[in-house]
Design a protein around this motif. Structure first.
Motif, PDB file in Angstrom:
ATOM      1  N   ILE A  34     -11.336   9.264 -15.887  1.00 59.36           N
ATOM      2  CA  ILE A  34     -12.448   9.500 -14.967  1.00 59.36           C
ATOM      3  C   ILE A  34     -12.090   9.005 -13.575  1.00 59.36           C
ATOM      4  CG2 ILE A  34     -14.874   8.929 -14.531  1.00 59.36           C
ATOM      5  CD1 ILE A  34     -14.688   8.519 -17.821  1.00 59.36           C
ATOM      6  N   LEU A  35     -11.353   7.898 -13.528  1.00 58.12           N
ATOM      7  CA  LEU A  35     -10.925   7.308 -12.260  1.00 58.12           C
ATOM      8  C   LEU A  35      -9.592   6.627 -12.515  1.00 58.12           C
ATOM      9  CD1 LEU A  35     -11.972   6.786  -9.338  1.00 58.12           C
ATOM     10  CD2 LEU A  35     -12.971   4.666 -10.187  1.00 58.12           C
ATOM     11  N   GLY A  87      -6.274   3.471  -7.681  1.00 57.54           N
ATOM     12  CA  GLY A  87      -6.905   3.460  -6.371  1.00 57.54           C
ATOM     13  C   GLY A  87      -8.225   2.740  -6.285  1.00 57.54           C
ATOM     14  N   ASP A  88      -8.750   2.252  -7.399  1.00 54.34           N
ATOM     15  CA  ASP A  88      -9.971   1.448  -7.327  1.00 54.34           C
ATOM     16  C   ASP A  88      -9.649   0.072  -7.923  1.00 54.34           C
ATOM     17  OD1 ASP A  88     -12.845   0.631  -7.349  1.00 54.34           O
ATOM     18  OD2 ASP A  88     -13.170   2.762  -6.991  1.00 54.34           O
ATOM     19  N   ASP A  89     -10.665  -0.756  -8.163  1.00 50.11           N
ATOM     20  CA  ASP A  89     -10.392  -2.074  -8.736  1.00 50.11           C
ATOM     21  C   ASP A  89      -9.940  -1.976 -10.180  1.00 50.11           C
ATOM     22  OD1 ASP A  89     -11.146  -4.099  -6.653  1.00 50.11           O
ATOM     23  OD2 ASP A  89     -12.954  -2.888  -6.672  1.00 50.11           O
ATOM     24  N   ALA A  90     -10.320  -0.895 -10.856  1.00 49.45           N
ATOM     25  CA  ALA A  90      -9.948  -0.719 -12.256  1.00 49.45           C
ATOM     26  C   ALA A  90      -9.998   0.771 -12.562  1.00 49.45           C
ATOM     27  CB  ALA A  90     -10.902  -1.492 -13.168  1.00 49.45           C
ATOM     28  N   ALA A  91      -9.392   1.153 -13.668  1.00 53.65           N
ATOM     29  CA  ALA A  91      -9.441   2.543 -14.109  1.00 53.65           C
ATOM     30  C   ALA A  91     -10.662   2.750 -14.997  1.00 53.65           C
ATOM     31  CB  ALA A  91      -8.176   2.896 -14.879  1.00 53.65           C
ATOM     32  N   LEU A  92     -11.218   3.958 -14.963  1.00 55.02           N
ATOM     33  CA  LEU A  92     -12.341   4.352 -15.829  1.00 55.02           C
ATOM     34  C   LEU A  92     -11.837   5.413 -16.792  1.00 55.02           C
ATOM     35  CD1 LEU A  92     -15.454   4.841 -13.517  1.00 55.02           C
ATOM     36  CD2 LEU A  92     -15.185   3.181 -15.375  1.00 55.02           C
ATOM     37  N   PHE A 138       0.829  -1.202   0.000  1.00 53.45           N
ATOM     38  CA  PHE A 138       0.000   0.000   0.000  1.00 53.45           C
ATOM     39  C   PHE A 138       0.870   1.262   0.000  1.00 53.45           C
ATOM     40  CE2 PHE A 138      -2.360  -3.399   2.227  1.00 53.45           C
ATOM     41  CZ  PHE A 138      -3.204  -3.703   1.181  1.00 53.45           C
ATOM     42  N   GLY A 191      -3.195   2.817 -13.507  1.00 53.22           N
ATOM     43  CA  GLY A 191      -3.408   1.633 -12.684  1.00 53.22           C
ATOM     44  C   GLY A 191      -2.248   0.684 -12.771  1.00 53.22           C
ATOM     45  N   GLY A 192      -2.404  -0.452 -12.115  1.00 57.20           N
ATOM     46  CA  GLY A 192      -1.345  -1.444 -12.144  1.00 57.20           C
ATOM     47  C   GLY A 192      -1.360  -2.286 -10.893  1.00 57.20           C
ATOM     48  N   ASP A 193      -0.287  -3.014 -10.688  1.00 58.01           N
ATOM     49  CA  ASP A 193      -0.165  -3.755  -9.438  1.00 58.01           C
ATOM     50  C   ASP A 193       1.302  -3.943  -9.109  1.00 58.01           C
ATOM     51  OD1 ASP A 193       0.434  -5.699 -11.351  1.00 58.01           O
ATOM     52  OD2 ASP A 193      -0.337  -7.305 -10.099  1.00 58.01           O
TER      53      ASP A 193
END
Lengths: 315, 315
Positions: A21-22, A25-30, A4, A117-119
């Protein structure tokens, strides 16, 4: 550093765009693809010891991980927009991560690419990037459009990155200008987008000119004939390597991330204009003929055989 | 097997979709996002020894690599469309690859997901997947929408995958039903898409309920209060693990890839309808209150402390 903390450090440094849009920080990017544009997606992973020498500076690894992906977008004539990053790290060293981000985000900022995003996982050092871009319908530069009679062109100079790798393997100090080409490839985005208006086909040179031109020839159902003496060389390469080893590096060395594109002969003046407008050296290197495969001819018109084939994983 | 053979083997087995203009075989994929939809992108990498036990069957690895990514789309209420695959393999074993594809493509076919690109490299076994889906504007299920007074729900049962991992680590034969949950997680796509109409927020449970609900609570600026006895358990879990170790697995065990979502109390009947329509068990487990973090209460109303925190890389 926990996973984290890692993600927070990355998120704190990331710039956004209006069409995100997002982001992280969430499950996926928008994301919002512009109306009337197609989505272009490429993905490439770099592993230590395979795609860069052990001991490569973290900032250079970050730059290169994004650059090789943007080069795929350049080869499609796409305008880059977003990327995701999968980081596998042997440990959670904050200094390494910040230096990595220095390189990655410097190139991202240059082309307004948002990291969305990513991991992060624990494991041997490995960097996976997926890039997203846009192209107008019908305007992508594909591999399958080369026609008999077309000319073959390349951007920049060839063989520099492979020369740097050879110097590094030999344990020499190495030439700084060549090493820069290995560590900090420059994706030819502006040239790729401009060339889409006149070129019939294109590919980026990651595995070596002969190997990549071979992919293009196979996709297009044609043969590529290359003039060995026409291959552009940097002054650093010419100073450090004499023919025939220089020719081998130019024709088969990978990792330069220049564009090879195919255009009708009538496009000559347009190509010269694009070269000037985008400040990109562009050099004629051969012709498309009927047949298959890639043939290279030397100054005497004799067929030239490469000392070895371009780099191939699992070879 | 060369890299090109590998890619040809993959390409030969891949199904396409009408919105894939150009799939595997060029520098990038060309894709058409439907008009009026937003793009949803998630990426997750699985490494041997971290995300699956060494010796896991290749087909199960293939299934799981796609499933954990589709679970992220499910948590966003997105409809899946495309994916890319980055395969790092220690060697080019054709039998392993075909078995991997059996699992990966079986799940892809189930949800009409087209594999449109990727890359293969030599290295320690690692599978990176990026998935793309669509969602109508404003209909994504985000983490930041939970409100005080909302109910907390989960799909399916919790703790099964962690129980299988514990049995495997203990060297026991292990329960087949539990192991199936570890090896073949089922992304809750239909439930996720249906729940978007009534839920305020959602997340998938990959790191363990408390850890993931903690992310959601932080994003929403609220506290989650969970009723320990309400957590759903499979009959296999109940047979193999007694409380308190069963409670620990349910509250903190990762890898189940169930959805945790937050909905207003007025949504009760709609949720029951969605559970029936999508054949998804859905269970009430707690409430959103003012505050921060996650608190769990046992049958006596006393605050319960987990035996350990949810799985975290680099912890």
């Amino acid at each position: 550093m926990s996973e984290f903390d890692l993600i927070e450090r990355i998120r704190a440094r990331v710039a956004s765009r209006e069409d995100v849009i997002l982001g992280i920080g969430d499950d996926a990017a928008l994301l919002q693809v512009p109306a009337g544009r197609q989505l272009v997606v490429a993905t490439d992973t770099l592993n230590v010891g395979v795609h860069f020498p052990a001991g490569t500076a973290a900032a250079d690894i970050g730059w290169k991980a994004l650059a090789v992906n943007l080069s795929d977008l350049a080869a499609m004539a796409a305008e880059p927009a977003w990327c995701t990053l999968s980081l596998s790290l042997p440990d959670g060293d904050p200094a390494w991560l910040e230096a990595f981000l220095d390189g990655f985000l410097a190139l991202a900022a240059e082309h307004r690419v948002a990291l969305v995003g990513g991991d992060t996982t624990r494991g041997p050092l490995s960097i996976g990037v997926t890039v997203h871009g846009f192209v107008a319908p019908g305007r992508a530069l594909r591999r399958d459009g080369a026609r008999v009679g077309d000319d073959i062109w390349v951007t920049g100079t060839l063989g520099d990155a492979a020369a740097a790798l050879q110097q590094w393997r030999a344990g020499e100090g190495g030439d700084a200008a060549l090493r820069l080409r290995l560590d900090r490839p420059v994706p030819r985005l502006a040239a790729g987008q401009a060339l889409a208006a006149v070129a019939h086909a294109g590919i980026d040179i990651s595995d070596g000119l002969i190997a990549d031109l071979g992919h293009l020839a196979r996709s297009s159902g044609v043969r590529a004939e290359v003039d060995l003496e026409a291959l552009p060389a940097s002054s650093a390469l010419t100073a450090a390597f004499e023919a025939p080893s220089r020719h081998g590096l130019q024709a088969t060395g990978g990792d330069d991330y220049e564009l090879c594109f195919i255009a009708p002969t009538a496009a000559l003046e347009a190509i010269e204009r694009i070269a000037r407008a985008t400040a990109t050296p562009i050099t004629w290197i051969g012709r498309i003929v009927a047949g298959e495969g890639v043939r290279v001819f030397d100054a005497d018109g004799a067929e030239w055989q490469p000392p070895r084939h371009g780099y191939e994983h699992f070879a």
